[in-house]
Scaffold this motif. Structure first.
Motif, mmCIF file in Angstrom:
data_model
loop_
_atom_site.group_PDB
_atom_site.id
_atom_site.type_symbol
_atom_site.label_atom_id
_atom_site.label_comp_id
_atom_site.label_asym_id
_atom_site.label_seq_id
_atom_site.Cartn_x
_atom_site.Cartn_y
_atom_site.Cartn_z
ATOM 1 N N PHE B 43 35.234 18.450 87.794
ATOM 2 C CA PHE B 43 35.423 17.385 88.779
ATOM 3 C C PHE B 43 36.028 16.170 88.103
ATOM 4 C CE2 PHE B 43 34.243 13.797 91.490
ATOM 5 C CZ PHE B 43 34.680 14.257 92.728
ATOM 6 N N LYS B 179 37.474 18.249 95.411
ATOM 7 C CA LYS B 179 36.135 18.207 96.015
ATOM 8 C C LYS B 179 35.771 19.556 96.625
ATOM 9 C CE LYS B 179 35.660 16.861 100.245
ATOM 10 N NZ LYS B 179 35.534 16.155 101.536
ATOM 11 N N TYR B 180 36.664 20.101 97.468
ATOM 12 C CA TYR B 180 36.333 21.358 98.144
ATOM 13 C C TYR B 180 36.193 22.518 97.159
ATOM 14 C CZ TYR B 180 36.770 19.437 102.810
ATOM 15 O OH TYR B 180 36.565 18.709 103.955
ATOM 16 N N PHE B 182 35.350 22.356 94.032
ATOM 17 C CA PHE B 182 34.130 22.165 93.260
ATOM 18 C C PHE B 182 32.916 22.600 94.088
ATOM 19 C CE2 PHE B 182 30.614 19.700 91.489
ATOM 20 C CZ PHE B 182 30.813 19.805 90.126
ATOM 21 N N ILE B 183 32.879 22.147 95.336
ATOM 22 C CA ILE B 183 31.742 22.508 96.197
ATOM 23 C C ILE B 183 31.684 24.024 96.394
ATOM 24 C CG2 ILE B 183 30.819 22.344 98.551
ATOM 25 C CD1 ILE B 183 31.819 19.431 98.611
ATOM 26 N N VAL B 186 30.342 25.687 93.328
ATOM 27 C CA VAL B 186 28.885 25.530 93.220
ATOM 28 C C VAL B 186 28.188 26.479 94.195
ATOM 29 C CG1 VAL B 186 26.945 23.940 93.575
ATOM 30 C CG2 VAL B 186 28.998 23.154 92.368
ATOM 31 N N MET B 192 24.343 29.306 97.193
ATOM 32 C CA MET B 192 23.783 28.387 98.181
ATOM 33 C C MET B 192 24.883 27.972 99.158
ATOM 34 S SD MET B 192 23.500 25.086 95.601
ATOM 35 C CE MET B 192 22.874 23.876 96.745
ATOM 36 N N ILE B 194 26.511 24.814 101.065
ATOM 37 C CA ILE B 194 26.561 23.350 101.075
ATOM 38 C C ILE B 194 27.278 22.859 102.326
ATOM 39 C CG2 ILE B 194 27.462 21.312 99.879
ATOM 40 C CD1 ILE B 194 27.077 22.858 97.235
ATOM 41 N N LEU B 195 28.437 23.446 102.596
ATOM 42 C CA LEU B 195 29.217 23.013 103.759
ATOM 43 C C LEU B 195 29.104 24.061 104.852
ATOM 44 C CD1 LEU B 195 32.476 21.781 101.988
ATOM 45 C CD2 LEU B 195 30.578 20.390 102.847
#
Lengths: 173, 204
Positions: B43, B179-180, B182-183, B186, B192, B194-195
Protein backbone atom coordinates in the motif's frame (compact mmCIF):
# COMPACT_ATOMS: atom_id res chain seq x y z
CA UNK A 1 -30.84 13.17 29.04
CA UNK A 2 -27.87 14.08 31.17
CA UNK A 3 -24.37 13.88 29.71
CA UNK A 4 -23.81 10.29 30.89
CA UNK A 5 -27.04 9.06 29.28
CA UNK A 6 -26.34 11.08 26.14
CA UNK A 7 -22.88 9.52 25.88
CA UNK A 8 -24.38 6.03 26.24
CA UNK A 9 -26.91 6.82 23.53
CA UNK A 10 -24.16 7.88 21.12
CA UNK A 11 -22.03 4.84 21.90
CA UNK A 12 -25.03 2.57 21.36
CA UNK A 13 -25.48 4.21 17.96
CA UNK A 14 -21.85 3.64 17.05
CA UNK A 15 -22.06 0.00 18.12
CA UNK A 16 -25.30 -0.58 16.19
CA UNK A 17 -23.73 1.03 13.13
CA UNK A 18 -21.06 -1.69 13.27
CA UNK A 19 -18.24 0.60 14.39
CA UNK A 20 -15.42 -1.38 15.99
CA UNK A 21 -12.43 1.00 16.01
CA UNK A 22 -12.64 4.50 17.50
CA UNK A 23 -9.80 7.04 17.44
CA UNK A 24 -10.20 9.96 19.84
CA UNK A 25 -8.70 13.17 21.14
CA UNK A 26 -10.35 14.83 24.16
CA UNK A 27 -12.30 18.07 24.55
CA UNK A 28 -13.94 18.87 27.89
CA UNK A 29 -17.35 18.58 26.24
CA UNK A 30 -16.45 15.08 24.97
CA UNK A 31 -15.30 13.82 28.38
CA UNK A 32 -18.37 11.68 29.13
CA UNK A 33 -18.52 10.36 25.58
CA UNK A 34 -14.86 9.33 25.60
CA UNK A 35 -15.33 7.64 28.97
CA UNK A 36 -18.20 5.62 27.48
CA UNK A 37 -16.10 4.81 24.39
CA UNK A 38 -13.27 3.59 26.60
CA UNK A 39 -15.61 1.27 28.50
CA UNK A 40 -17.14 -0.25 25.35
CA UNK A 41 -15.54 -3.65 24.90
CA UNK A 42 -16.57 -3.97 21.25
CA UNK A 43 -14.32 -1.05 20.31
CA UNK A 44 -10.61 -0.92 19.72
CA UNK A 45 -9.98 2.50 21.27
CA UNK A 46 -7.00 4.48 19.96
CA UNK A 47 -6.22 7.62 21.97
CA UNK A 48 -4.38 10.05 19.68
CA UNK A 49 -1.72 12.71 20.24
CA UNK A 50 -2.82 14.66 17.16
CA UNK A 51 -6.02 14.21 15.19
CA UNK A 52 -4.37 13.76 11.77
CA UNK A 53 -2.86 10.49 13.03
CA UNK A 54 -6.40 9.26 13.55
CA UNK A 55 -7.28 9.77 9.89
CA UNK A 56 -4.34 7.54 8.94
CA UNK A 57 -5.10 4.93 11.59
CA UNK A 58 -8.75 4.72 10.54
CA UNK A 59 -7.82 4.56 6.85
CA UNK A 60 -5.40 1.69 7.53
CA UNK A 61 -7.91 -0.19 9.64
CA UNK A 62 -10.58 0.24 6.94
CA UNK A 63 -8.29 -1.49 4.43
CA UNK A 64 -8.35 -4.62 6.59
CA UNK A 65 -12.05 -4.64 7.37
CA UNK A 66 -12.63 -2.40 10.39
CA UNK A 67 -15.43 0.12 10.60
CA UNK A 68 -14.03 3.26 12.16
CA UNK A 69 -15.05 6.53 13.75
CA UNK A 70 -12.81 9.46 14.67
CA UNK A 71 -13.96 11.68 17.55
CA UNK A 72 -12.35 15.11 17.87
CA UNK A 73 -13.01 18.81 18.29
CA UNK A 74 -13.44 20.99 15.20
CA UNK A 75 -9.93 22.40 15.79
CA UNK A 76 -8.73 18.82 15.37
CA UNK A 77 -10.75 18.50 12.18
CA UNK A 78 -8.77 21.47 10.86
CA UNK A 79 -5.54 19.73 11.96
CA UNK A 80 -6.61 16.72 9.90
CA UNK A 81 -7.36 18.40 6.61
CA UNK A 82 -4.31 17.31 4.60
CA UNK A 83 -4.88 13.67 5.53
CA UNK A 84 -8.60 13.95 4.80
CA UNK A 85 -7.90 15.32 1.33
CA UNK A 86 -4.80 13.37 0.24
CA UNK A 87 -5.74 10.06 1.87
CA UNK A 88 -9.51 9.75 2.44
CA UNK A 89 -10.67 11.67 -0.63
CA UNK A 90 -7.78 10.60 -2.88
CA UNK A 91 -8.31 6.87 -2.17
CA UNK A 92 -12.10 7.10 -1.70
CA UNK A 93 -12.04 5.80 1.85
CA UNK A 94 -15.10 6.20 4.09
CA UNK A 95 -14.88 7.51 7.66
CA UNK A 96 -17.38 8.65 10.22
CA UNK A 97 -16.08 11.96 11.62
CA UNK A 98 -17.65 12.84 14.98
CA UNK A 99 -16.70 16.49 15.48
CA UNK A 100 -17.43 18.50 18.62
CA UNK A 101 -18.87 21.82 17.39
CA UNK A 102 -16.88 24.33 19.47
CA UNK A 103 -18.03 27.87 18.80
CA UNK A 104 -21.62 26.81 18.12
CA UNK A 105 -24.22 29.53 18.79
CA UNK A 106 -23.95 30.67 22.41
CA UNK A 107 -20.73 28.70 23.05
CA UNK A 108 -18.16 31.18 24.37
CA UNK A 109 -15.05 29.25 23.25
CA UNK A 110 -13.46 29.31 19.80
CA UNK A 111 -15.98 31.45 17.93
CA UNK A 112 -13.73 31.64 14.86
CA UNK A 113 -13.31 27.86 14.82
CA UNK A 114 -17.08 27.51 14.99
CA UNK A 115 -17.55 30.02 12.18
CA UNK A 116 -15.23 28.18 9.79
CA UNK A 117 -16.36 24.61 10.50
CA UNK A 118 -19.28 24.36 8.09
CA UNK A 119 -17.58 26.34 5.27
CA UNK A 120 -14.53 24.02 5.40
CA UNK A 121 -16.71 20.90 5.40
CA UNK A 122 -18.62 22.31 2.43
CA UNK A 123 -15.42 23.20 0.58
CA UNK A 124 -14.20 19.62 0.99
CA UNK A 125 -17.52 18.25 -0.25
CA UNK A 126 -18.07 16.42 3.03
CA UNK A 127 -21.74 15.95 3.84
CA UNK A 128 -22.49 16.79 7.47
CA UNK A 129 -25.36 16.78 9.90
CA UNK A 130 -25.67 18.84 13.08
CA UNK A 131 -26.75 16.60 15.96
CA UNK A 132 -28.94 18.27 18.57
CA UNK A 133 -31.20 15.48 19.86
CA UNK A 134 -29.83 12.65 22.02
CA UNK A 135 -32.79 10.40 21.28
CA UNK A 136 -32.27 10.71 17.53
CA UNK A 137 -28.53 10.18 17.86
CA UNK A 138 -28.35 6.37 17.42
CA UNK A 139 -30.46 6.37 14.25
CA UNK A 140 -28.62 9.36 12.76
CA UNK A 141 -25.27 7.64 13.42
CA UNK A 142 -26.50 4.46 11.69
CA UNK A 143 -27.67 6.47 8.68
CA UNK A 144 -24.41 8.43 8.50
CA UNK A 145 -22.41 5.19 8.51
CA UNK A 146 -24.51 3.85 5.62
CA UNK A 147 -23.86 7.09 3.73
CA UNK A 148 -20.08 7.11 4.26
CA UNK A 149 -19.77 3.45 3.25
CA UNK A 150 -21.93 3.85 0.16
CA UNK A 151 -20.35 7.07 -1.15
CA UNK A 152 -16.83 6.07 -0.02
CA UNK A 153 -16.18 9.55 1.33
CA UNK A 154 -16.00 10.80 4.91
CA UNK A 155 -19.26 11.99 6.48
CA UNK A 156 -19.28 14.34 9.47
CA UNK A 157 -21.63 14.51 12.43
CA UNK A 158 -21.30 17.74 14.40
CA UNK A 159 -21.72 17.06 18.09
CA UNK A 160 -23.36 20.00 19.88
CA UNK A 161 -23.69 20.60 23.62
CA UNK A 162 -27.34 19.62 23.24
CA UNK A 163 -26.70 16.13 21.86
CA UNK A 164 -23.98 15.63 24.46
CA UNK A 165 -26.49 16.41 27.24
CA UNK A 166 -24.66 19.55 28.32
CA UNK A 167 -27.43 22.11 27.69
CA UNK A 168 -31.11 22.15 26.87
CA UNK A 169 -32.27 21.83 23.27
CA UNK A 170 -34.17 24.68 21.60
CA UNK A 171 -37.17 23.79 19.46
CA UNK A 172 -36.06 26.11 16.65
CA UNK A 173 -32.52 24.75 16.36
CA UNK B 1 33.06 1.94 2.07
CA UNK B 2 30.22 3.92 0.52
CA UNK B 3 26.88 4.72 2.08
CA UNK B 4 24.27 1.98 2.44
CA UNK B 5 21.81 2.09 -0.44
CA UNK B 6 18.09 1.95 0.37
CA UNK B 7 17.41 -0.30 -2.63
CA UNK B 8 19.92 -2.87 -1.33
CA UNK B 9 18.09 -2.87 2.01
CA UNK B 10 14.78 -3.34 0.20
CA UNK B 11 16.14 -6.24 -1.85
CA UNK B 12 17.29 -7.89 1.40
CA UNK B 13 13.89 -7.16 2.95
CA UNK B 14 12.06 -8.74 -0.01
CA UNK B 15 13.77 -12.06 0.80
CA UNK B 16 12.55 -11.89 4.41
CA UNK B 17 9.13 -10.25 4.20
CA UNK B 18 7.12 -13.36 3.22
CA UNK B 19 3.45 -12.40 2.89
CA UNK B 20 3.72 -9.41 5.23
CA UNK B 21 1.54 -6.45 4.28
CA UNK B 22 3.72 -3.43 3.51
CA UNK B 23 2.75 0.22 3.87
CA UNK B 24 5.29 2.54 2.27
CA UNK B 25 5.78 6.26 2.55
CA UNK B 26 5.26 8.97 -0.05
CA UNK B 27 8.49 9.14 -2.06
CA UNK B 28 10.93 6.97 -3.98
CA UNK B 29 10.94 4.24 -1.33
CA UNK B 30 7.54 3.13 -2.65
CA UNK B 31 8.79 2.80 -6.24
CA UNK B 32 11.91 0.93 -5.13
CA UNK B 33 9.87 -1.41 -2.91
CA UNK B 34 7.49 -2.13 -5.78
CA UNK B 35 10.54 -3.06 -7.90
CA UNK B 36 11.94 -5.26 -5.12
CA UNK B 37 8.62 -6.97 -4.27
CA UNK B 38 5.71 -6.32 -6.57
CA UNK B 39 2.53 -7.37 -4.73
CA UNK B 40 -1.08 -6.40 -4.16
CA UNK B 41 -0.10 -6.55 -0.48
CA UNK B 42 1.73 -3.23 -0.93
CA UNK B 43 0.00 0.00 0.00
CA UNK B 44 1.45 3.29 -1.20
CA UNK B 45 0.92 6.31 1.09
CA UNK B 46 0.51 9.75 -0.53
CA UNK B 47 0.16 11.97 2.56
CA UNK B 48 3.64 12.88 3.82
CA UNK B 49 3.85 11.82 7.45
CA UNK B 50 0.96 9.39 7.48
CA UNK B 51 2.84 6.12 6.79
CA UNK B 52 3.36 5.23 10.45
CA UNK B 53 -0.29 5.97 11.29
CA UNK B 54 -1.77 4.03 8.36
CA UNK B 55 0.50 1.09 9.21
CA UNK B 56 -0.68 1.26 12.83
CA UNK B 57 -4.29 1.06 11.68
CA UNK B 58 -3.53 -1.97 9.49
CA UNK B 59 -1.65 -3.63 12.38
CA UNK B 60 -4.47 -3.04 14.88
CA UNK B 61 -7.04 -4.33 12.42
CA UNK B 62 -5.13 -7.54 11.62
CA UNK B 63 -3.20 -8.41 14.79
CA UNK B 64 -2.19 -11.91 13.57
CA UNK B 65 -0.59 -10.68 10.34
CA UNK B 66 2.92 -9.22 10.05
CA UNK B 67 2.86 -5.58 8.95
CA UNK B 68 5.89 -3.62 7.76
CA UNK B 69 6.00 0.20 7.51
CA UNK B 70 8.64 1.69 5.19
CA UNK B 71 9.06 5.25 6.38
CA UNK B 72 11.46 8.11 5.71
CA UNK B 73 13.05 10.75 7.93
CA UNK B 74 11.14 13.69 6.42
CA UNK B 75 7.89 11.78 6.71
CA UNK B 76 8.36 10.64 10.30
CA UNK B 77 9.58 14.07 11.41
CA UNK B 78 6.21 15.43 10.26
CA UNK B 79 4.32 12.94 12.47
CA UNK B 80 6.59 12.40 15.48
CA UNK B 81 3.57 12.12 17.75
CA UNK B 82 2.74 8.85 15.96
CA UNK B 83 5.73 7.31 17.77
CA UNK B 84 4.05 7.97 21.13
CA UNK B 85 0.77 6.54 19.84
CA UNK B 86 2.56 3.46 18.48
CA UNK B 87 4.26 2.96 21.85
CA UNK B 88 0.92 3.35 23.61
CA UNK B 89 -0.88 0.81 21.40
CA UNK B 90 2.15 -1.56 21.17
CA UNK B 91 1.06 -3.60 18.12
CA UNK B 92 3.13 -6.79 18.38
CA UNK B 93 2.90 -7.44 14.67
CA UNK B 94 4.37 -4.17 13.37
CA UNK B 95 7.92 -3.54 12.18
CA UNK B 96 8.53 0.17 11.58
CA UNK B 97 11.53 0.73 9.31
CA UNK B 98 12.88 4.23 8.68
CA UNK B 99 15.34 4.95 5.88
CA UNK B 100 17.09 8.09 7.06
CA UNK B 101 18.92 9.90 4.24
CA UNK B 102 18.84 13.25 6.08
CA UNK B 103 17.20 15.09 3.19
CA UNK B 104 13.77 15.72 1.68
CA UNK B 105 14.81 13.58 -1.23
CA UNK B 106 11.74 14.10 -3.38
CA UNK B 107 11.57 17.84 -2.67
CA UNK B 108 14.93 19.21 -3.76
CA UNK B 109 17.20 17.37 -1.30
CA UNK B 110 17.00 20.05 1.38
CA UNK B 111 18.42 18.89 4.71
CA UNK B 112 15.94 17.50 7.26
CA UNK B 113 16.30 17.86 11.03
CA UNK B 114 18.05 14.47 11.20
CA UNK B 115 20.79 16.05 9.06
CA UNK B 116 21.10 18.61 11.85
CA UNK B 117 21.36 16.01 14.59
CA UNK B 118 17.85 14.76 15.43
CA UNK B 119 18.08 11.05 16.35
CA UNK B 120 14.99 9.13 15.24
CA UNK B 121 15.89 5.94 17.10
CA UNK B 122 16.48 8.03 20.23
CA UNK B 123 13.10 9.69 19.71
CA UNK B 124 11.40 6.32 19.22
CA UNK B 125 12.95 5.01 22.45
CA UNK B 126 12.04 8.13 24.34
CA UNK B 127 8.47 7.79 23.07
CA UNK B 128 8.33 4.35 24.67
CA UNK B 129 9.28 1.93 21.88
CA UNK B 130 11.79 -0.28 23.68
CA UNK B 131 12.89 -2.28 20.64
CA UNK B 132 14.38 0.61 18.70
CA UNK B 133 17.79 0.29 17.07
CA UNK B 134 20.04 1.57 14.33
CA UNK B 135 21.28 -0.91 11.75
CA UNK B 136 24.78 0.01 10.57
CA UNK B 137 25.07 -2.32 7.59
CA UNK B 138 22.90 -4.37 5.23
CA UNK B 139 23.72 -7.47 7.31
CA UNK B 140 22.69 -5.77 10.56
CA UNK B 141 19.54 -4.52 8.87
CA UNK B 142 18.61 -8.00 7.63
CA UNK B 143 19.30 -9.52 11.05
CA UNK B 144 17.16 -6.89 12.79
CA UNK B 145 14.29 -7.43 10.34
CA UNK B 146 14.48 -11.20 10.74
CA UNK B 147 14.45 -10.93 14.54
CA UNK B 148 11.51 -8.55 14.43
CA UNK B 149 9.49 -10.73 12.03
CA UNK B 150 10.16 -13.83 14.13
CA UNK B 151 9.47 -12.02 17.40
CA UNK B 152 6.32 -10.60 18.89
CA UNK B 153 7.09 -7.03 19.83
CA UNK B 154 6.73 -3.66 18.16
CA UNK B 155 10.12 -2.93 16.58
CA UNK B 156 11.61 0.26 15.19
CA UNK B 157 14.62 -0.08 12.87
CA UNK B 158 16.51 2.97 11.65
CA UNK B 159 19.08 2.80 8.89
CA UNK B 160 21.17 5.68 7.56
CA UNK B 161 21.19 5.51 3.77
CA UNK B 162 22.61 7.50 0.86
CA UNK B 163 20.55 9.83 -1.29
CA UNK B 164 20.89 7.94 -4.55
CA UNK B 165 17.79 6.55 -6.20
CA UNK B 166 17.69 3.21 -7.97
CA UNK B 167 16.51 3.13 -11.60
CA UNK B 168 13.03 1.65 -11.17
CA UNK B 169 9.75 1.79 -13.09
CA UNK B 170 6.90 4.13 -12.10
CA UNK B 171 4.21 2.90 -9.71
CA UNK B 172 1.87 0.90 -11.93
CA UNK B 173 -1.54 1.81 -10.46
CA UNK B 174 -3.40 4.82 -9.09
CA UNK B 175 -4.56 5.29 -5.51
CA UNK B 176 -8.08 3.90 -5.89
CA UNK B 177 -6.87 0.78 -7.71
CA UNK B 178 -4.19 0.34 -5.03
CA UNK B 179 -6.90 0.47 -2.37
CA UNK B 180 -9.12 -2.12 -4.07
CA UNK B 181 -6.28 -4.47 -4.93
CA UNK B 182 -4.95 -4.27 -1.36
CA UNK B 183 -8.38 -4.95 0.13
CA UNK B 184 -9.02 -7.87 -2.25
CA UNK B 185 -5.58 -9.27 -1.43
CA UNK B 186 -6.35 -9.12 2.29
CA UNK B 187 -9.76 -10.75 1.68
CA UNK B 188 -8.14 -13.58 -0.26
CA UNK B 189 -5.18 -14.22 2.02
CA UNK B 190 -7.15 -13.82 5.26
CA UNK B 191 -10.27 -15.57 3.92
CA UNK B 192 -12.54 -12.75 4.99
CA UNK B 193 -15.10 -10.45 3.37
CA UNK B 194 -14.38 -6.74 3.62
CA UNK B 195 -16.34 -5.19 0.76
CA UNK B 196 -19.87 -6.29 -0.05
CA UNK B 197 -22.76 -4.75 -1.94
CA UNK B 198 -26.45 -4.69 -1.05
CA UNK B 199 -29.19 -6.08 -3.28
CA UNK B 200 -31.12 -3.39 -5.18
CA UNK B 201 -34.23 -2.07 -3.39
CA UNK B 202 -36.47 -3.94 -5.85
CA UNK B 203 -35.34 -7.21 -4.28
CA UNK B 204 -36.47 -6.20 -0.79
Amino acid sequence: MNSTEAAQSIVAGLRDAGINLVATLPDINLAELLRAVEEERDFIHVPLCREEEGIGICAGAYLVGKKCAAIMQNGGFFNSNNAIVSTLLQYQIPLLLMIYFAGDVGDRTFGSTGSMTEPVLQALGIRYYIMRDSEDAPELIRRAQVLTEDCRRPVALLLTKEVLGRRAALRSL
Amino acid sequence: MGAIQRFDCLKALSRLAGDALVVSSAGAVTLEWNAARSSDGNFRVRTLGLCSSIALGVALGLPERKIIALDGDGSLLMNLSSLATLARMKPKNLVHIVFDNEVYEASGKKKTATGAGADLVGLARAAGIQNALWAGSIEEFAQAVERALNGAALTFIGVKVGTERAAVPPYPIDEVENKYRFIRYVEKTEQMVILSANLPASYE
